[in-house]
Design an enzyme around this catalytic site. Structure first.
Site, PDB file in Angstrom:
ATOM      1  N   CYS A  81       0.788  -1.309   0.023  1.00  0.00           N
ATOM      2  CA  CYS A  81      -0.230  -0.059   0.036  1.00  0.00           C
ATOM      3  C   CYS A  81       0.910   1.248  -0.041  1.00  0.00           C
ATOM      4  O   CYS A  81       1.829   1.196   0.751  1.00  0.00           O
ATOM      5  CB  CYS A  81      -0.867   0.118   1.134  1.00  0.00           C
ATOM      6  SG  CYS A  81      -1.593   1.623   1.639  1.00  0.00           S
ATOM      7  N   GLU A  82       0.428   2.130  -0.884  1.00  0.00           N
ATOM      8  CA  GLU A  82       1.299   3.337  -1.012  1.00  0.00           C
ATOM      9  C   GLU A  82       1.144   4.197   0.412  1.00  0.00           C
ATOM     10  O   GLU A  82       1.808   5.183   0.527  1.00  0.00           O
ATOM     11  CB  GLU A  82       1.077   4.187  -2.342  1.00  0.00           C
ATOM     12  CG  GLU A  82      -0.312   4.782  -2.376  1.00  0.00           C
ATOM     13  CD  GLU A  82      -0.450   5.451  -3.939  1.00  0.00           C
ATOM     14  OE1 GLU A  82      -1.348   6.433  -3.983  1.00  0.00           O
ATOM     15  OE2 GLU A  82       0.008   4.844  -4.683  1.00  0.00           O
ATOM     16  N   HIS A 151      -5.534  -6.399   3.441  1.00  0.00           N
ATOM     17  CA  HIS A 151      -4.472  -5.063   3.845  1.00  0.00           C
ATOM     18  C   HIS A 151      -4.040  -5.101   5.177  1.00  0.00           C
ATOM     19  O   HIS A 151      -4.972  -5.025   5.912  1.00  0.00           O
ATOM     20  CB  HIS A 151      -5.334  -4.086   3.235  1.00  0.00           C
ATOM     21  CG  HIS A 151      -5.868  -3.679   1.854  1.00  0.00           C
ATOM     22  ND1 HIS A 151      -5.259  -2.803   0.928  1.00  0.00           N
ATOM     23  CD2 HIS A 151      -6.646  -4.829   1.162  1.00  0.00           C
ATOM     24  CE1 HIS A 151      -5.730  -3.121  -0.185  1.00  0.00           C
ATOM     25  NE2 HIS A 151      -6.449  -4.094  -0.139  1.00  0.00           N
ATOM     26  N   CYS A 153      -2.683  -3.067   6.678  1.00  0.00           N
ATOM     27  CA  CYS A 153      -2.972  -1.642   7.516  1.00  0.00           C
ATOM     28  C   CYS A 153      -4.316  -1.519   8.061  1.00  0.00           C
ATOM     29  O   CYS A 153      -4.612  -0.720   8.635  1.00  0.00           O
ATOM     30  CB  CYS A 153      -2.855  -0.266   6.162  1.00  0.00           C
ATOM     31  SG  CYS A 153      -3.931  -0.740   4.778  1.00  0.00           S
TER      32      CYS A 153
END
Length: 191
Positions: A81-82, A151, A153
């Site tokens: 993930c950026e 994800h 995050c």
């Protein structure tokens, strides 16, 4: 652009110091080098544009039939993930297209998905990038990409919801304009 492994080693060492670790202790002595080599591998796709990836995997053959849907599903990839540089994992990619004059070698579809994932990404952009490349290589405007993934995050930090999966769809051409084709695609990928 090649990954600058020396800068990565330096900065990983600095991060270790910043979090209160001793980069000279036995378990961490080689960590900056290992991370630099890992980044070189997992971020390989940053060095290529979508057009360059299309050229790299542009192996097509004469289409044999009347343009029935081709679907390759359960392509496993990962990305980062950026926003947090957190791992996006357990990602399952499905790529479908309707051939016009050309079909692409099936393994090339998986290779394209993998290379696109090797960038700092958003799941939504992974789908858009894959659709663009497949469309360019096959010369078909009818392309769909469905991605399901986890994800870290969300699963390892913040809300820590480890059961959530993110599903994105990228629909082009007939997949976007024909509800029956879209329904057939989503049924085929298990949604």
């Amino acid at each position: 652009m090649a990954v600058d492994k020396e800068k990565i080693k330096y900065h990983i060492r600095e991060i270790l110091l910043a979090i209160g670790e001793d980069p000279e202790r036995e378990g961490l002595k080689d960590t900056p080098d290992r991370v630099a080599r890992m980044y070189e591998e997992v971020f390989e796709g940053i060095g290529y544009t979508n057009d360059e990836i299309a050229d790299m995997f542009n192996k097509t053959f004469q289409a044999p039939g009347d343009g029935d849907m081709v679907l390759v599903k359960d392509i496993e990839i990962f990305s980062y993930c950026e926003h947090h540089m957190a791992l996006m994992y357990d990602m399952s990619v499905a790529v479908a297209y309707i051939p016009r004059d050309r079909v692409i070698g099936l393994s090339k579809i998986a290779r394209i998905a993998e290379m696109v994932g090797k960038r700092l990404q958003l799941q939504e952009r992974i789908g858009t990038d894959i659709a663009y490349i497949i469309g360019k290589v096959t010369q078909s405007p009818d392309v769909a990409v469905v991605i399901q993934g986890k994800h870290s995050c969300m699963t390892a930090r913040g809300i820590k919801n480890n059961t959530s999966r993110t599903v994105t769809t990228t629909l082009r051409g007939e997949f976007k304009n024909n509800p029956e084709l879209e329904k057939r695609l989503l049924s085929a990928v298990g949604l």
